[in-house]
Design a protein around this motif. Structure first.
Motif, short mmCIF file in Angstrom:
data_model
loop_
_atom_site.label_atom_id
_atom_site.label_comp_id
_atom_site.label_asym_id
_atom_site.label_seq_id
_atom_site.Cartn_x
_atom_site.Cartn_y
_atom_site.Cartn_z
N TYR A 33 -3.28 -8.71 -36.34
CA TYR A 33 -3.95 -8.46 -35.06
C TYR A 33 -2.97 -8.65 -33.91
O TYR A 33 -2.10 -9.53 -33.96
CB TYR A 33 -5.09 -9.47 -34.85
N TYR A 35 -3.10 -9.39 -29.69
CA TYR A 35 -3.89 -9.77 -28.54
C TYR A 35 -2.97 -9.86 -27.32
O TYR A 35 -1.76 -10.09 -27.46
CB TYR A 35 -4.56 -11.14 -28.73
N GLN A 37 -2.70 -11.98 -23.58
CA GLN A 37 -3.24 -13.10 -22.82
C GLN A 37 -2.53 -13.20 -21.48
O GLN A 37 -1.31 -13.40 -21.43
CB GLN A 37 -3.08 -14.41 -23.59
N GLN A 41 -6.38 -17.00 -18.71
CA GLN A 41 -7.45 -16.27 -19.39
C GLN A 41 -7.37 -16.49 -20.90
O GLN A 41 -6.34 -16.91 -21.43
CB GLN A 41 -7.33 -14.77 -19.10
N GLY A 42 -8.46 -16.18 -21.58
CA GLY A 42 -8.42 -16.17 -23.03
C GLY A 42 -7.77 -14.89 -23.53
O GLY A 42 -7.70 -13.90 -22.81
N PRO A 43 -7.30 -14.90 -24.76
CA PRO A 43 -6.69 -13.69 -25.32
C PRO A 43 -7.69 -12.54 -25.38
O PRO A 43 -8.88 -12.75 -25.61
CB PRO A 43 -6.27 -14.13 -26.73
N PHE A 45 -8.32 -8.77 -27.27
CA PHE A 45 -7.94 -7.99 -28.44
C PHE A 45 -7.30 -6.66 -28.03
O PHE A 45 -7.78 -5.98 -27.10
CB PHE A 45 -9.20 -7.72 -29.27
N TYR A 48 -5.84 -3.91 -34.47
CA TYR A 48 -5.61 -4.61 -35.71
C TYR A 48 -5.36 -3.64 -36.87
O TYR A 48 -5.75 -2.48 -36.83
CB TYR A 48 -6.74 -5.60 -36.04
N GLU A 56 -8.57 -0.42 -35.73
CA GLU A 56 -9.30 -0.50 -34.47
C GLU A 56 -8.32 -0.66 -33.32
O GLU A 56 -7.32 -1.37 -33.45
CB GLU A 56 -10.28 -1.68 -34.47
N MET A 89 1.35 -12.65 -22.03
CA MET A 89 1.77 -13.16 -23.34
C MET A 89 1.14 -12.26 -24.39
O MET A 89 -0.08 -12.01 -24.36
CB MET A 89 1.30 -14.60 -23.54
N LEU A 91 0.21 -11.91 -28.19
CA LEU A 91 0.00 -12.77 -29.36
C LEU A 91 -0.27 -11.93 -30.59
O LEU A 91 -0.98 -10.93 -30.53
CB LEU A 91 -1.20 -13.70 -29.13
N GLN A 105 -8.05 -16.28 -38.60
CA GLN A 105 -6.83 -15.73 -38.04
C GLN A 105 -5.88 -16.85 -37.64
O GLN A 105 -6.30 -17.82 -36.99
CB GLN A 105 -7.15 -14.86 -36.82
#
Lengths: 116, 113
Positions: A33, A35, A37, A41-43, A45, A48, A56, A89, A91, A105
């Protein structure tokens, strides 16, 4: 037992340049996957893979972004014609599909991109 | 689409005390999993605990436990005997099957010595 690794850890580039990031998942993990960030903030998507198939893609992944996992092992994420808004970032995470249910994950340390 | 709300942007607790981080989510799925991840200042995301939505029993991992209320779509994390190494951003994330995790905004936890 090595975890998920990402290279480079930091990348500074000028607007308009292309950049490529690499992710090496935990060996034998068949799902990978990506992501993004941004600070505070949160990561979010991006995309993947299961083995080499990209299954997706987020609408966040514009035409300037492309990801590959050619042999079902490591993956690359390329950003063409970078923009300042791409600074974030990036990820990578991997997991082992176990049939029904959500596999856990495991995340890498990330690649911090700064676009000047 | 799933949404996740972590209503506490910041929390602080005295070392050795207990703290609870809240998380609510919205999903139309009937079969899903819930995760708490921590992200220390070094920024590598680490799994703290996971909960299967079909299980009524709350998950526990050493000092970490969850209070899962499926009907209320609430998934809080309790940290007992807080330690300095628990200081981090904590993210709640539901997921299903091979699909993406949807992360909340996070809660920054500070441990006061």
């Amino acid at each position: 037992d090595t975890g998920v690794s990402q290279d480079p850890r930091h990348k500074i580039t000028k607007r308009g340049q292309n950049v490529t990031f690499r992710c090496d998942p935990i060996s034998e993990h068949n799902r990978l996957y990506w992501y993004r960030q941004t600070l505070g903030q949160g990561p979010e998507f991006l995309t993947y893979f299961q083995n080499e198939a990209q299954l997706e893609k987020s609408r966040l992944l514009s035409d300037r972004f492309s990801a590959e996992r050619p042999k079902g092992s490591f993956s690359t994420l390329e950003i063409q014609r970078t923009e300042q808004g791409d600074s974030a970032m990036y990820l990578c995470a991997s997991s082992l599909a176990r049939g029904h249910g959500t596999d856990t994950q495991y995340f890498g340390p990330g690649t911090r991109l700064t676009v000047l | 689409a799933q949404t996740v709300t972590q209503s506490q942007p910041e929390m602080s607790v005295q070392e050795a005390e207990t703290v609870t981080l809240s998380c609510t989510y919205d999903t139309s799925e009937s079969d899903y999993y819930l995760f708490w991840y921590k992200q220390p200042p070094s920024r590598q995301m680490i799994l703290v605990i996971r909960q299967e939505a079909y299980k009524q029993q709350n998950a526990t991992e050493n000092r970490f436990s969850v209070n899962f209320q499926k009907a209320a779509k609430s998934f809080s994390l309790k940290i007992s005997d807080s330690q300095l190494g628990d200081a981090a951003m904590y993210f709640c994330a539901p997921g299903r099957g091979a699909q993406k995790l949807v992360f909340g905004q996070g809660t920054r936890l500070t441990i006061n010595p």
